[in-house]
Design an enzyme around this catalytic site. Structure first.
Site, PDB file in Angstrom:
ATOM      1  N   GLY A 177       0.835  -1.193   0.000  1.00 41.16           N
ATOM      2  CA  GLY A 177       0.000   0.000   0.000  1.00 41.16           C
ATOM      3  C   GLY A 177       0.871   1.245   0.000  1.00 41.16           C
ATOM      4  N   ALA A 215      23.379  -7.690  22.841  1.00 39.92           N
ATOM      5  CA  ALA A 215      22.809  -8.411  23.996  1.00 39.92           C
ATOM      6  C   ALA A 215      21.508  -7.734  24.406  1.00 39.92           C
ATOM      7  N   VAL A 257      17.057  -7.717  23.577  1.00 41.59           N
ATOM      8  CA  VAL A 257      15.987  -8.686  23.801  1.00 41.59           C
ATOM      9  C   VAL A 257      16.114  -9.887  22.854  1.00 41.59           C
ATOM     10  N   ILE A 258      16.335  -9.614  21.556  1.00 44.77           N
ATOM     11  CA  ILE A 258      16.411 -10.723  20.596  1.00 44.77           C
ATOM     12  C   ILE A 258      17.671 -11.553  20.845  1.00 44.77           C
ATOM     13  N   VAL A 299      32.354  -4.397  17.415  1.00 45.80           N
ATOM     14  CA  VAL A 299      32.619  -5.278  16.274  1.00 45.80           C
ATOM     15  C   VAL A 299      32.968  -4.411  15.062  1.00 45.80           C
ATOM     16  N   ALA A 330      21.579  -8.714  15.926  1.00 44.74           N
ATOM     17  CA  ALA A 330      20.351  -8.272  16.625  1.00 44.74           C
ATOM     18  C   ALA A 330      20.673  -6.976  17.348  1.00 44.74           C
ATOM     19  N   GLY A 358      18.927  -4.065  17.073  1.00 37.53           N
ATOM     20  CA  GLY A 358      17.782  -3.169  17.094  1.00 37.53           C
ATOM     21  C   GLY A 358      17.020  -3.221  15.779  1.00 37.53           C
ATOM     22  N   ARG A 359      15.882  -2.539  15.759  1.00 39.66           N
ATOM     23  CA  ARG A 359      15.041  -2.505  14.570  1.00 39.66           C
ATOM     24  C   ARG A 359      14.749  -1.057  14.195  1.00 39.66           C
ATOM     25  N   HIS A 393      -1.348 -18.975  48.986  1.00 38.75           N
ATOM     26  CA  HIS A 393      -0.130 -19.679  49.410  1.00 38.75           C
ATOM     27  C   HIS A 393      -0.238 -21.152  49.043  1.00 38.75           C
TER      28      HIS A 393
HETATM   29  P1  FAD Z   1       4.749  -5.438  12.247  1.00 43.36           P
HETATM   30  O1  FAD Z   1       4.372  -6.531  13.138  1.00 43.36           O
HETATM   31  O2  FAD Z   1       6.112  -5.252  11.823  1.00 43.36           O
HETATM   32  O3  FAD Z   1       3.726  -5.467  11.041  1.00 43.36           O
HETATM   33  C1  FAD Z   1       3.788  -4.560   9.989  1.00 43.36           C
HETATM   34  C2  FAD Z   1       3.122  -5.200   8.775  1.00 43.36           C
HETATM   35  O4  FAD Z   1       3.015  -4.221   7.758  1.00 43.36           O
HETATM   36  C3  FAD Z   1       3.930  -6.343   8.154  1.00 43.36           C
HETATM   37  O5  FAD Z   1       3.082  -7.427   7.882  1.00 43.36           O
HETATM   38  C4  FAD Z   1       4.496  -5.747   6.875  1.00 43.36           C
HETATM   39  O6  FAD Z   1       4.684  -6.711   5.841  1.00 43.36           O
HETATM   40  C5  FAD Z   1       3.380  -4.790   6.504  1.00 43.36           C
HETATM   41  N1  FAD Z   1       3.789  -3.693   5.620  1.00 43.36           N
HETATM   42  C6  FAD Z   1       4.862  -2.870   5.729  1.00 43.36           C
HETATM   43  N2  FAD Z   1       4.856  -1.947   4.747  1.00 43.36           N
HETATM   44  C7  FAD Z   1       3.750  -2.194   4.003  1.00 43.36           C
HETATM   45  C8  FAD Z   1       3.174  -1.579   2.864  1.00 43.36           C
HETATM   46  N3  FAD Z   1       3.703  -0.491   2.295  1.00 43.36           N
HETATM   47  N4  FAD Z   1       2.046  -2.115   2.357  1.00 43.36           N
HETATM   48  C9  FAD Z   1       1.458  -3.206   2.929  1.00 43.36           C
HETATM   49  N5  FAD Z   1       1.946  -3.811   4.019  1.00 43.36           N
HETATM   50  C10 FAD Z   1       3.068  -3.310   4.542  1.00 43.36           C
HETATM   51  N6  FAD Z   1       7.005  -7.792  21.103  1.00 43.36           N
HETATM   52  C11 FAD Z   1       6.349  -8.123  22.226  1.00 43.36           C
HETATM   53  O7  FAD Z   1       5.542  -7.337  22.714  1.00 43.36           O
HETATM   54  N7  FAD Z   1       6.556  -9.329  22.838  1.00 43.36           N
HETATM   55  C12 FAD Z   1       7.432 -10.234  22.346  1.00 43.36           C
HETATM   56  O8  FAD Z   1       7.597 -11.311  22.931  1.00 43.36           O
HETATM   57  C13 FAD Z   1       8.140  -9.914  21.175  1.00 43.36           C
HETATM   58  N8  FAD Z   1       9.012 -10.788  20.646  1.00 43.36           N
HETATM   59  C14 FAD Z   1       9.657 -10.474  19.489  1.00 43.36           C
HETATM   60  C15 FAD Z   1      10.568 -11.387  18.979  1.00 43.36           C
HETATM   61  C16 FAD Z   1      11.259 -11.095  17.818  1.00 43.36           C
HETATM   62  C17 FAD Z   1      12.246 -12.098  17.276  1.00 43.36           C
HETATM   63  C18 FAD Z   1      11.006  -9.867  17.138  1.00 43.36           C
HETATM   64  C19 FAD Z   1      11.714  -9.546  15.852  1.00 43.36           C
HETATM   65  C20 FAD Z   1      10.106  -8.956  17.642  1.00 43.36           C
HETATM   66  C21 FAD Z   1       9.429  -9.243  18.830  1.00 43.36           C
HETATM   67  N9  FAD Z   1       8.536  -8.345  19.397  1.00 43.36           N
HETATM   68  C22 FAD Z   1       7.891  -8.661  20.560  1.00 43.36           C
HETATM   69  C23 FAD Z   1       8.242  -7.053  18.772  1.00 43.36           C
HETATM   70  C24 FAD Z   1       6.923  -7.133  17.971  1.00 43.36           C
HETATM   71  O9  FAD Z   1       7.026  -8.171  17.022  1.00 43.36           O
HETATM   72  C25 FAD Z   1       6.661  -5.805  17.289  1.00 43.36           C
HETATM   73  O10 FAD Z   1       6.663  -4.777  18.257  1.00 43.36           O
HETATM   74  C26 FAD Z   1       5.296  -5.837  16.595  1.00 43.36           C
HETATM   75  O11 FAD Z   1       5.244  -6.860  15.633  1.00 43.36           O
HETATM   76  C27 FAD Z   1       5.038  -4.489  15.930  1.00 43.36           C
HETATM   77  O12 FAD Z   1       3.767  -4.527  15.380  1.00 43.36           O
HETATM   78  P2  FAD Z   1       3.367  -3.604  14.147  1.00 43.36           P
HETATM   79  O13 FAD Z   1       1.978  -3.990  13.789  1.00 43.36           O
HETATM   80  O14 FAD Z   1       3.665  -2.205  14.454  1.00 43.36           O
HETATM   81  O15 FAD Z   1       4.361  -4.005  12.968  1.00 43.36           O
HETATM   82  P1  NAD Z   2      17.469  -4.139  21.321  1.00 40.39           P
HETATM   83  O1  NAD Z   2      17.404  -2.682  21.174  1.00 40.39           O
HETATM   84  O2  NAD Z   2      16.672  -4.797  22.374  1.00 40.39           O
HETATM   85  O3  NAD Z   2      18.973  -4.594  21.555  1.00 40.39           O
HETATM   86  C1  NAD Z   2      20.001  -4.279  20.659  1.00 40.39           C
HETATM   87  C2  NAD Z   2      21.318  -4.356  21.406  1.00 40.39           C
HETATM   88  O4  NAD Z   2      22.355  -4.284  20.464  1.00 40.39           O
HETATM   89  C3  NAD Z   2      21.514  -3.212  22.400  1.00 40.39           C
HETATM   90  O5  NAD Z   2      21.924  -3.723  23.641  1.00 40.39           O
HETATM   91  C4  NAD Z   2      22.574  -2.350  21.728  1.00 40.39           C
HETATM   92  O6  NAD Z   2      23.388  -1.684  22.657  1.00 40.39           O
HETATM   93  C5  NAD Z   2      23.343  -3.399  20.965  1.00 40.39           C
HETATM   94  N1  NAD Z   2      24.081  -2.890  19.804  1.00 40.39           N
HETATM   95  C6  NAD Z   2      23.689  -1.940  18.920  1.00 40.39           C
HETATM   96  N2  NAD Z   2      24.635  -1.783  17.951  1.00 40.39           N
HETATM   97  C7  NAD Z   2      25.636  -2.659  18.249  1.00 40.39           C
HETATM   98  C8  NAD Z   2      26.886  -2.986  17.625  1.00 40.39           C
HETATM   99  N3  NAD Z   2      27.270  -2.376  16.502  1.00 40.39           N
HETATM  100  N4  NAD Z   2      27.659  -3.932  18.209  1.00 40.39           N
HETATM  101  C9  NAD Z   2      27.255  -4.566  19.352  1.00 40.39           C
HETATM  102  N5  NAD Z   2      26.095  -4.285  19.976  1.00 40.39           N
HETATM  103  C10 NAD Z   2      25.286  -3.364  19.430  1.00 40.39           C
HETATM  104  O7  NAD Z   2      17.117  -4.714  19.865  1.00 40.39           O
HETATM  105  P2  NAD Z   2      16.828  -6.197  19.374  1.00 40.39           P
HETATM  106  O8  NAD Z   2      17.273  -7.191  20.358  1.00 40.39           O
HETATM  107  O9  NAD Z   2      17.324  -6.241  17.977  1.00 40.39           O
HETATM  108  O10 NAD Z   2      15.255  -6.216  19.342  1.00 40.39           O
HETATM  109  C11 NAD Z   2      14.553  -5.211  18.623  1.00 40.39           C
HETATM  110  C12 NAD Z   2      13.299  -4.865  19.327  1.00 40.39           C
HETATM  111  O11 NAD Z   2      12.321  -5.883  19.128  1.00 40.39           O
HETATM  112  C13 NAD Z   2      13.410  -4.763  20.842  1.00 40.39           C
HETATM  113  O12 NAD Z   2      13.908  -3.525  21.255  1.00 40.39           O
HETATM  114  C14 NAD Z   2      11.999  -4.936  21.263  1.00 40.39           C
HETATM  115  O13 NAD Z   2      11.350  -3.708  21.125  1.00 40.39           O
HETATM  116  C15 NAD Z   2      11.478  -5.936  20.253  1.00 40.39           C
HETATM  117  N6  NAD Z   2      11.486  -7.282  20.862  1.00 40.39           N
HETATM  118  C16 NAD Z   2      10.762  -7.484  21.983  1.00 40.39           C
HETATM  119  C17 NAD Z   2      10.773  -8.724  22.590  1.00 40.39           C
HETATM  120  C18 NAD Z   2       9.984  -8.928  23.836  1.00 40.39           C
HETATM  121  O14 NAD Z   2       9.155  -8.087  24.130  1.00 40.39           O
HETATM  122  N7  NAD Z   2      10.207  -9.991  24.584  1.00 40.39           N
HETATM  123  C19 NAD Z   2      11.531  -9.760  22.059  1.00 40.39           C
HETATM  124  C20 NAD Z   2      12.287  -9.507  20.926  1.00 40.39           C
HETATM  125  C21 NAD Z   2      12.241  -8.255  20.326  1.00 40.39           C
END
Ligand code: FAD
Ligand code: NAD
Length: 478
Positions: free
Chosen positions: A126, A193, A195-196, A249, A280, A282-283, A455
């Site tokens: 979109g 180090a 969350v991921i 790194v 991993a 960040g995003r 308890h």
């Molecule tokens: P997304 O889930 O990223 O969804 C966006 C959607 O938009 C996607 O389907 C994408 O394809 C679509 N899109 C993008 N651009 C377009 C376009 N132009 N047209 C049409 N579609 C499009 N969060 C938690 O709270 N708990 C967790 O345990 C947790 N674990 C995680 C583990 C991992 C490995 C990762 C990577 C993330 C985790 N997160 C967790 C973070 C969580 O996944 C995100 O915060 C969440 O998915 C964000 O939701 P969103 O809807 O904003 O975006």
């Molecule tokens: P993050 O922000 O949690 O961690 C990234 C880590 O990488 C940080 O500690 C940062 O200091 C480090 N870093 C950044 N650049 C670096 C480099 N060049 N060399 C070495 N270390 C470096 O990001 P993530 O683990 O990629 O996860 C992305 C996001 O996804 C999270 O912040 C969270 O919002 C979401 N997530 C949430 C969950 C959950 O809720 N359980 C699980 C997975 C992911």
């Protein structure tokens, strides 16, 4: 209303977008949702990062790997031994894929499920055009323009790529790659180090990989309360997760099937050879190709769509929610923003309390918190008092053989209002909900301390930590 005219069009069907679509349809708004995510079979897979390559698949593998690790690290303590335990990787990964399919398919059913007003789903990309039009480029080759009074951007985020360690999907992988390995790597390197890194590093460590995590910052888990980070770091070390802090790194070269990583820390330059490297770090918000000319939607210096506290972009009828806007990148944060925006559009009240969004890290022990850390209170000059209680003094945790960790309650020194609750230990992903409810009701530590907790349960640790704020914990010396 014409087929291409809607009250609401949502771009993105991750947790922010699909929840927003469901709520908008419940409220009687004619709703469309456009999503581009392709599942492993190439077909549409609703649910975004969370359901496909994030929250749900990672928790599936965390649970499977916890079972496997427990065979050798937990069951012997109970006097139970299992010999020659084996892992069938196809089943290990296949179970996760089945769960993903169940939930992505579930979203498609929910879209159709509101019989009186189903959500119309489009499979393609979109693009927001001027005047609240959305151009949909379908994966079936179709191209059409939709129009709505309100457009909600929910395009989520993607992993940040390091210029010297570009993802190749084979040796250098992102979260999606680390959730889909066909064999346990002998040596897994992780950059970051966070969350991921901790969750997926734990999965593969438990399955038998040697896991080395390189973290650039000198402090471990800087966002968490320092006492919790310290307790968790101690347990991760015991588990054999090799975490190097202050590690910068500079290079990652793939040579044959090995990744040679170069990093430097306070002791100088080091080399690390691994079979897979998970990056991993960040995003970042994903908005590529999203905004047509003249939409007026602004993007900040981190690529996120600019919005106010109600997720309004400042352009009439254009909103943005979830990972593509400011705030923590968490599924539940995006979901609540989705509900808020749908309700505001429908003329109702909508609100998200950004001060009390729980964080959970699903490691062993689990880590969870809501509200301010002790450091934040200090930095902000907020007068506070704290109380804590260890799981090691809780009968249920010891009976479960999970005595590591603690609960810490931070309360205002004068009013006793709970400012933050921080946890590390068994099932704290569930226990944190009590703290969130107490904080949302503007509770005091005295309120938690006066509530009857069953308890023997793990929740007694929350009770005792609250009692401890006033130095009257009953099962430890104060
Ligand atoms: P997304 O889930 O990223 O969804 C966006 C959607 O938009 C996607 O389907 C994408 O394809 C679509 N899109 C993008 N651009 C377009 C376009 N132009 N047209 C049409 N579609 C499009 N969060 C938690 O709270 N708990 C967790 O345990 C947790 N674990 C995680 C583990 C991992 C490995 C990762 C990577 C993330 C985790 N997160 C967790 C973070 C969580 O996944 C995100 O915060 C969440 O998915 C964000 O939701 P969103 O809807 O904003 O975006
Ligand atoms: P993050 O922000 O949690 O961690 C990234 C880590 O990488 C940080 O500690 C940062 O200091 C480090 N870093 C950044 N650049 C670096 C480099 N060049 N060399 C070495 N270390 C470096 O990001 P993530 O683990 O990629 O996860 C992305 C996001 O996804 C999270 O912040 C969270 O919002 C979401 N997530 C949430 C969950 C959950 O809720 N359980 C699980 C997975 C992911």
């Amino acid at each position: 209303m014409a087929d291409n005219k809607f009250d609401v069009i949502i771009i993105g069907a991750g947790p922010a977008g699909y929840i927003c679509a469901i709520r908008a349809a419940q409220l009687g708004l004619k709703t469309a949702c456009v999503d581009a995510f392709k599942g492993k079979d190439g077909k549409q897979a609703l649910g975004g990062t969370c359901l496909n390559v994030g929250c749900i698949p990672s928790k599936a593998l965390l649970d499977s790997s916890k079972q496997f690790w427990g065979l050798s690290h937990n069951l012997p303590t109970h006097g139970i031994s299992v010999e020659n335990a084996k892992v069938d990787m196809a089943t290990f990964i296949g179970r996760k894929d089945k769960i993903v399919k169940q939930f992505t398919g579930g979203v498609a059913m929910l879209f159709k499920g509101n019989k009186a007003n189903p959500v119309t789903s489009y499979f393609g990309t979109g693009k927001l055009l001027k005047g609240n039009e959305v151009e949909v480029n379908g994966f079936d080759g179709s191209k059409q323009t939709l129009k709505a009074a309100n457009v909600i951007i929910a395009t989520g985020s993607v992993p940040i790529e390091l210029p010297f360690a570009k993802f190749d999907g084979k040796a250098i992988i992102d979260n999606a790659g680390a959730l889909d390995l066909d064999a346990v790597p002998k040596r897994l390197g992780v950059i970051g180090a966070g969350v991921i890194g901790l969750e997926l590093g734990s999965v593969w460590k438990r399955m038998g990989a040697e896991v080395t995590i390189l973290e650039a910052l000198p402090d471990f888990l800087g966002a968490a309360d320092a006492d919790i980070a310290k307790a968790a770091a101690r347990e991760f070390k015991k588990q054999g997760l090799d975490i190097h802090l202050g590690a910068k790194v500079s290079k990652a070269e793939v040579k044959k099937n090995v990744v040679e990583v170069t990093y430097a820390d306070k002791d100088g330059e080091h080399k690390l050879s691994v079979d897979k490297l998970l990056v991993a770090v960040g995003r970042r918000a994903y908005t590529e190709g999203l905004l047509g000319d003249g939409t007026g939607v602004k993007v900040d210096n981190r690529g996120r769509i600019e919005v106010d506290e109600h997720c309004w972009t400042g352009v009439d009828g254009v909103w943005a929610i979830g990972d593509c806007v400011r705030g923590p990148m968490l599924a539940h944060k995006g979901e609540e923003e989705g509900v808020m925006v749908a309700e505001l559009i429908a003329g109702r009240a909508g609100h998200v309390d950004y001060g009390v969004i729980p964080w959970v890290i699903y490691t062993e022990p689990e880590i969870a918190w809501a509200g301010k850390t002790e450091k934040q209170c200090k930095d902000e000059g907020v007068p506070y008092k704290t109380g804590s209680f260890p799981f090691a003094a809780n009968g249920r945790a010891v009976a479960m053989n999970e005595p590591a960790g603690l609960v810490k309650v931070i309360a205002h020194a004068e009013t006793d209002r709970i400012l933050g609750v921080h946890m590390c230990g068994p099932a704290v992903s569930e226990l944190i909900a009590e703290a969130v409810v107490a904080m949302e009701f503007k509770g005091a530590s005295e309120d938690l301390a006066r509530i009857v907790h069953a308890h023997p349960t793990l929740s007694e640790v929350v009770h005792e930590a609250a009692l401890s704020v006033d130095k009257r914990a009953l099962n430890k010396a104060n």
